[in-house]
Scaffold this motif. Structure first.
Motif, PDB file in Angstrom:
ATOM      1  N   ASP A  76     -50.126   2.001 -29.726  1.00 38.64           N
ATOM      2  CA  ASP A  76     -50.255   0.530 -30.316  1.00 38.64           C
ATOM      3  C   ASP A  76     -49.405   0.382 -31.186  1.00 38.64           C
ATOM      4  O   ASP A  76     -49.086  -0.653 -31.554  1.00 38.64           O
ATOM      5  CB  ASP A  76     -51.735   0.147 -30.690  1.00 38.64           C
ATOM      6  CG  ASP A  76     -52.869  -0.135 -29.616  1.00 38.64           C
ATOM      7  OD1 ASP A  76     -52.279  -0.339 -28.402  1.00 38.64           O
ATOM      8  OD2 ASP A  76     -53.898  -0.295 -29.714  1.00 38.64           O
ATOM      9  N   GLU A 215     -58.310  -7.911 -30.705  1.00 42.01           N
ATOM     10  CA  GLU A 215     -57.028  -7.938 -30.250  1.00 42.01           C
ATOM     11  C   GLU A 215     -56.179  -9.026 -30.838  1.00 42.01           C
ATOM     12  O   GLU A 215     -54.938  -9.008 -31.575  1.00 42.01           O
ATOM     13  CB  GLU A 215     -56.605  -7.603 -28.722  1.00 42.01           C
ATOM     14  CG  GLU A 215     -57.083  -6.456 -28.160  1.00 42.01           C
ATOM     15  CD  GLU A 215     -57.167  -6.479 -26.722  1.00 42.01           C
ATOM     16  OE1 GLU A 215     -57.271  -5.223 -26.086  1.00 42.01           O
ATOM     17  OE2 GLU A 215     -56.925  -7.399 -26.191  1.00 42.01           O
ATOM     18  N   GLU A 221     -53.030  -9.059 -28.390  1.00 39.75           N
ATOM     19  CA  GLU A 221     -53.703  -9.695 -27.470  1.00 39.75           C
ATOM     20  C   GLU A 221     -52.645 -10.082 -26.120  1.00 39.75           C
ATOM     21  O   GLU A 221     -53.069 -10.796 -25.289  1.00 39.75           O
ATOM     22  CB  GLU A 221     -54.310 -11.122 -27.932  1.00 39.75           C
ATOM     23  CG  GLU A 221     -53.342 -12.398 -28.048  1.00 39.75           C
ATOM     24  CD  GLU A 221     -52.757 -12.443 -29.488  1.00 39.75           C
ATOM     25  OE1 GLU A 221     -52.348 -13.485 -30.145  1.00 39.75           O
ATOM     26  OE2 GLU A 221     -52.679 -11.451 -30.369  1.00 39.75           O
TER      27      GLU A 221
END
Length: 320
Positions: A76, A215, A221
């Motif tokens: 991430d 998110e 997102e």
């Protein structure tokens, strides 16, 4: 009425109506959760998704789920190039028992591989590794899109989300978890594939419903079906949320139909057991999402009842 809910909220679809399957929890959950090496969240998810697995199988699948959570957290924050390097580390460790690399990730994967290989059939292991490769490729693509601040179109997103959710690799371990070996010939059966992809997509897209708030607060997102639908269809947040709920309903119906159709055919007991078992991932992941704290914190029970999610403000970046 949805229109009366402030824009700082979203109303989730009635996912328990959409998914009518019965949840179960693996009886070995408490014993595995007591192990400090395993995270509570991934052990809980494994318990819901693989309620049928005996202790040894359950414990090993917990290790794989732990690895997936680590890969998710690490990538991430990575660029596409760095995520690709992480993926290569995982794949090489799965393919080469003698790989010389003292990184923690490599050691964890090698340990997992050493314990899986003696109990998995060659065909199952080959399919599992291929699906891990697909997963890591999709994670790399996700990182590239994130770095470019690009939201893909729906046609690009569907296969990307299908694989970067990691559910495909997890379903490959269902054969190991219940002790069956689905033949390569059956893996070309359109009805079986329809059931598998319906489960994979249902888990990924229902997860997008639950994870959207977390998110958007972290500015992640872009890898969420709700965001893609808003962009492509010109819908607002609530309309896109409802749209994703409708997709989840279609996917659940497709899985149930495929399961029923296979039961009418002479496909063998292994296939019937496999298709029944993968359904545990649908309701299991839904139950875990409300109880685990990952997405809703301490408000899981309340949100389960009201279906109303209050959107969090964006998180501030960590000061340098």
């Amino acid at each position: 009425m949805v229109s009366q809910v402030p824009t700082s909220f979203l109303v989730l679809p009635d996912i328990f109506r959409i998914c009518p399957l019965k949840d179960a929890v693996n009886p070995h959950f408490a014993a595995a959760a007591a192990n400090p090496e395993l995270g509570q969240q991934n052990t809980s998810l494994t318990a819901h998704a693989y309620p049928y697995a005996e202790y040894d199988q359950f414990r090993l699948i917990c290790d794989w789920m732990s690895l997936l959570f680590i890969v998710d957290e690490v990538t991430d924050d990575q660029t596409g190039k760095d995520a690709e390097a992480t993926g290569l580390c995982v794949i090489k460790a799965l393919e080469d028992e003698g790989l010389e690399d003292d990184s923690l990730m490599t050691e964890m994967v090698k340990s997992f591989r050493k314990r899986l290989v003696p109990h998995g059939t060659p065909d199952m292991l080959r399919r599992f590794i291929n699906r891990v490769k697909q997963y890591m490729h999709a994670v790399t693509k996700e990182a590239e899109l994130r770095n470019q601040n690009e939201v893909p179109d729906l046609e690009t997103f569907i296969p990307l989300r299908r694989h970067n959710s990691a559910v495909v690799s997890c379903l490959a371990l269902v054969e190991y978890g219940i002790g069956v070996d689905v033949s390569d010939e059956m893996w070309e059966n359109d009805i079986l594939l329809s059931a598998v992809w319906a489960v994979v997509d249902f888990v990924a897209f229902s997860n997008d419903l639950f994870s959207y708030d977390m998110e958007q607060a972290k500015n992640l997102e872009g890898n969420n079906l709700i965001t893609v639908i808003m962009k492509e269809k010109g819908l607002n947040l609530q309309e896109a949320t409802n749209y994703v709920g409708d997709i989840c309903k279609e996917l659940m119906d497709a899985y149930l139909k495929a399961k029923e159709d296979l039961q009418q055919l002479d496909v063998g007991e292994d296939v019937i057991r496999y298709v029944e078992a993968i359904g545990c991932w649908t309701i299991g992941s839904v139950e875990w999402s409300f109880e685990g704290g990952r997405y809703f914190g301490s408000f899981g029970d309340e949100i389960r009842k009201t279906r109303i999610v209050r959107l969090r403000p964006p998180e501030l970046p960590v000061p340098l």
